[in-house]
Design a protein around this motif. Structure first.
Motif, PDB file in Angstrom:
ATOM      1  N   MET A 190       0.949  -1.154   0.004  1.00  0.00           N
ATOM      2  CA  MET A 190       0.260  -0.277  -0.296  1.00  0.00           C
ATOM      3  C   MET A 190       0.907   1.265  -0.195  1.00  0.00           C
ATOM      4  O   MET A 190       1.823   1.024   0.548  1.00  0.00           O
ATOM      5  N   GLY A 191       0.848   2.148  -0.743  1.00  0.00           N
ATOM      6  CA  GLY A 191       1.345   3.694  -0.765  1.00  0.00           C
ATOM      7  C   GLY A 191       1.231   4.335   0.403  1.00  0.00           C
ATOM      8  O   GLY A 191       0.513   3.967   1.251  1.00  0.00           O
ATOM      9  N   PHE A 192       1.535   5.453   0.156  1.00  0.00           N
ATOM     10  CA  PHE A 192       2.208   6.444   1.959  1.00  0.00           C
ATOM     11  C   PHE A 192       0.324   7.270   1.177  1.00  0.00           C
ATOM     12  O   PHE A 192      -0.343   7.642  -0.209  1.00  0.00           O
ATOM     13  N   LEU A 193       0.035   7.634   1.821  1.00  0.00           N
ATOM     14  CA  LEU A 193      -1.048   8.685   2.467  1.00  0.00           C
ATOM     15  C   LEU A 193      -0.247  10.260   2.077  1.00  0.00           C
ATOM     16  O   LEU A 193      -0.193  11.089   2.984  1.00  0.00           O
ATOM     17  N   THR A 194      -0.346  11.079   1.125  1.00  0.00           N
ATOM     18  CA  THR A 194      -0.105  12.023   0.989  1.00  0.00           C
ATOM     19  C   THR A 194      -1.711  13.339   0.026  1.00  0.00           C
ATOM     20  O   THR A 194      -2.366  12.318  -0.653  1.00  0.00           O
ATOM     21  N   GLU A 195      -1.327  14.116  -0.316  1.00  0.00           N
ATOM     22  CA  GLU A 195      -2.485  14.747  -0.459  1.00  0.00           C
ATOM     23  C   GLU A 195      -2.031  15.989  -1.957  1.00  0.00           C
ATOM     24  O   GLU A 195      -0.607  16.186  -2.199  1.00  0.00           O
ATOM     25  N   SER A 196      -2.817  15.466  -3.479  1.00  0.00           N
ATOM     26  CA  SER A 196      -2.333  15.992  -4.262  1.00  0.00           C
ATOM     27  C   SER A 196      -2.651  17.677  -3.877  1.00  0.00           C
ATOM     28  O   SER A 196      -3.344  18.454  -4.184  1.00  0.00           O
ATOM     29  N   VAL A 197      -1.633  18.401  -4.818  1.00  0.00           N
ATOM     30  CA  VAL A 197      -2.065  19.992  -5.140  1.00  0.00           C
ATOM     31  C   VAL A 197      -0.980  19.880  -6.783  1.00  0.00           C
ATOM     32  O   VAL A 197      -0.914  20.265  -6.754  1.00  0.00           O
ATOM     33  N   ASP A 198      -1.763  21.199  -6.475  1.00  0.00           N
ATOM     34  CA  ASP A 198      -1.663  22.043  -8.085  1.00  0.00           C
ATOM     35  C   ASP A 198      -0.590  22.676  -7.698  1.00  0.00           C
ATOM     36  O   ASP A 198      -0.838  24.015  -7.139  1.00  0.00           O
ATOM     37  N   VAL A 199       0.681  23.023  -8.682  1.00  0.00           N
ATOM     38  CA  VAL A 199       1.804  24.209  -8.076  1.00  0.00           C
ATOM     39  C   VAL A 199       2.314  25.087  -9.474  1.00  0.00           C
ATOM     40  O   VAL A 199       2.371  24.098 -10.862  1.00  0.00           O
ATOM     41  N   ASP A 200       1.986  25.953  -9.603  1.00  0.00           N
ATOM     42  CA  ASP A 200       2.625  26.614 -11.143  1.00  0.00           C
ATOM     43  C   ASP A 200       4.237  27.094 -10.484  1.00  0.00           C
ATOM     44  O   ASP A 200       4.236  27.789  -9.197  1.00  0.00           O
ATOM     45  N   CYS A 201       5.093  27.362 -11.393  1.00  0.00           N
ATOM     46  CA  CYS A 201       6.339  28.031 -11.421  1.00  0.00           C
ATOM     47  C   CYS A 201       6.509  28.688 -12.114  1.00  0.00           C
ATOM     48  O   CYS A 201       6.468  28.431 -12.716  1.00  0.00           O
ATOM     49  N   ASP A 202       7.814  29.199 -11.902  1.00  0.00           N
ATOM     50  CA  ASP A 202       8.202  29.719 -12.427  1.00  0.00           C
ATOM     51  C   ASP A 202       9.126  29.583 -13.830  1.00  0.00           C
ATOM     52  O   ASP A 202       8.611  27.688 -13.918  1.00  0.00           O
ATOM     53  N   THR A 203       9.492  30.340 -14.816  1.00  0.00           N
ATOM     54  CA  THR A 203      10.328  29.319 -16.137  1.00  0.00           C
ATOM     55  C   THR A 203      12.019  28.071 -15.151  1.00  0.00           C
ATOM     56  O   THR A 203      12.009  27.720 -16.376  1.00  0.00           O
ATOM     57  N   ASP A 204      12.149  28.540 -14.359  1.00  0.00           N
ATOM     58  CA  ASP A 204      13.174  27.876 -13.405  1.00  0.00           C
ATOM     59  C   ASP A 204      12.430  26.798 -12.830  1.00  0.00           C
ATOM     60  O   ASP A 204      13.632  25.805 -12.547  1.00  0.00           O
ATOM     61  N   GLY A 205      11.533  26.082 -12.693  1.00  0.00           N
ATOM     62  CA  GLY A 205      10.900  25.268 -12.247  1.00  0.00           C
ATOM     63  C   GLY A 205      10.359  25.425 -10.645  1.00  0.00           C
ATOM     64  O   GLY A 205      10.293  24.466  -9.577  1.00  0.00           O
ATOM     65  N   VAL A 206      10.923  26.168  -9.959  1.00  0.00           N
ATOM     66  CA  VAL A 206      10.445  26.772  -8.445  1.00  0.00           C
ATOM     67  C   VAL A 206       9.256  27.617  -8.164  1.00  0.00           C
ATOM     68  O   VAL A 206       8.971  27.895  -9.463  1.00  0.00           O
ATOM     69  N   PRO A 207       8.737  27.201  -7.718  1.00  0.00           N
ATOM     70  CA  PRO A 207       7.252  26.794  -7.178  1.00  0.00           C
ATOM     71  C   PRO A 207       6.846  28.273  -7.131  1.00  0.00           C
ATOM     72  O   PRO A 207       7.763  28.994  -5.996  1.00  0.00           O
ATOM     73  N   VAL A 208       5.966  29.571  -7.524  1.00  0.00           N
ATOM     74  CA  VAL A 208       5.211  31.013  -7.164  1.00  0.00           C
ATOM     75  C   VAL A 208       4.047  30.859  -6.449  1.00  0.00           C
ATOM     76  O   VAL A 208       3.355  31.514  -5.901  1.00  0.00           O
ATOM     77  N   GLY A 209       3.095  29.549  -6.477  1.00  0.00           N
ATOM     78  CA  GLY A 209       2.182  28.881  -6.265  1.00  0.00           C
ATOM     79  C   GLY A 209       1.501  27.906  -6.309  1.00  0.00           C
ATOM     80  O   GLY A 209       1.624  27.135  -6.901  1.00  0.00           O
ATOM     81  N   VAL A 210       0.548  28.192  -5.331  1.00  0.00           N
ATOM     82  CA  VAL A 210       0.027  26.851  -4.603  1.00  0.00           C
ATOM     83  C   VAL A 210      -1.838  26.690  -4.428  1.00  0.00           C
ATOM     84  O   VAL A 210      -1.854  27.556  -3.907  1.00  0.00           O
ATOM     85  N   ARG A 211      -1.876  25.110  -5.297  1.00  0.00           N
ATOM     86  CA  ARG A 211      -3.565  25.737  -5.058  1.00  0.00           C
ATOM     87  C   ARG A 211      -4.025  23.951  -4.687  1.00  0.00           C
ATOM     88  O   ARG A 211      -3.530  23.207  -4.373  1.00  0.00           O
TER      89      ARG A 211
END
Length: 108
Positions: free
Chosen positions: A1-22
């Motif tokens: 069985m897998g681990f319990l985690t919560e999916s989120v949407d992440v917006d990143c800049d052009t370098d792949g660094v997160p700038v926003g999270v839904r």
């Protein structure tokens, strides 16, 4: 069985660094510089074999600690995120505020 985690949407800049999270229907902006490191995932417990043509993203995953807030006057939340490179999936592992833990999931 897998681990319990919560999916989120992440917006990143052009370098792949997160700038926003839904998360849970709300849009958070990253307020402080995120911190990134890499951890080896337990691919052997998920895959019987690791095909030769799969890249490093099949073995290592990005871990991120980001401080986010709904607006400039709202409380900062510290989120621990994992980004699985070969699938592009983002998962929330923990969310903590100054007043205490909002949510903590199992380890990645």
């Amino acid at each position: 069985m897998g681990f319990l985690t919560e999916s989120v949407d992440v917006d990143c800049d052009t370098d792949g660094v997160p700038v926003g999270v839904r998360w849970r229907g709300r849009n958070y902006l990253v307020a402080q510089g995120p911190v990134r490191w890499y951890e080896r995932r337990a691919w052997w417990s998920e895959d019987a074999r690791l095909p030769k043509d799969r890249g490093i993203g099949a073995v290592d995953q990005q871990m991120w600690r980001v401080q986010v807030q709904l607006n400039t006057r709202s409380e900062l939340l510290t989120l621990e995120l994992v980004h699985t490179l070969d699938t592009g999936r983002w998962r929330l592992l923990a969310a903590t505020s100054a007043s205490g833990t909002v949510r903590r999931s199992a380890a990645p």
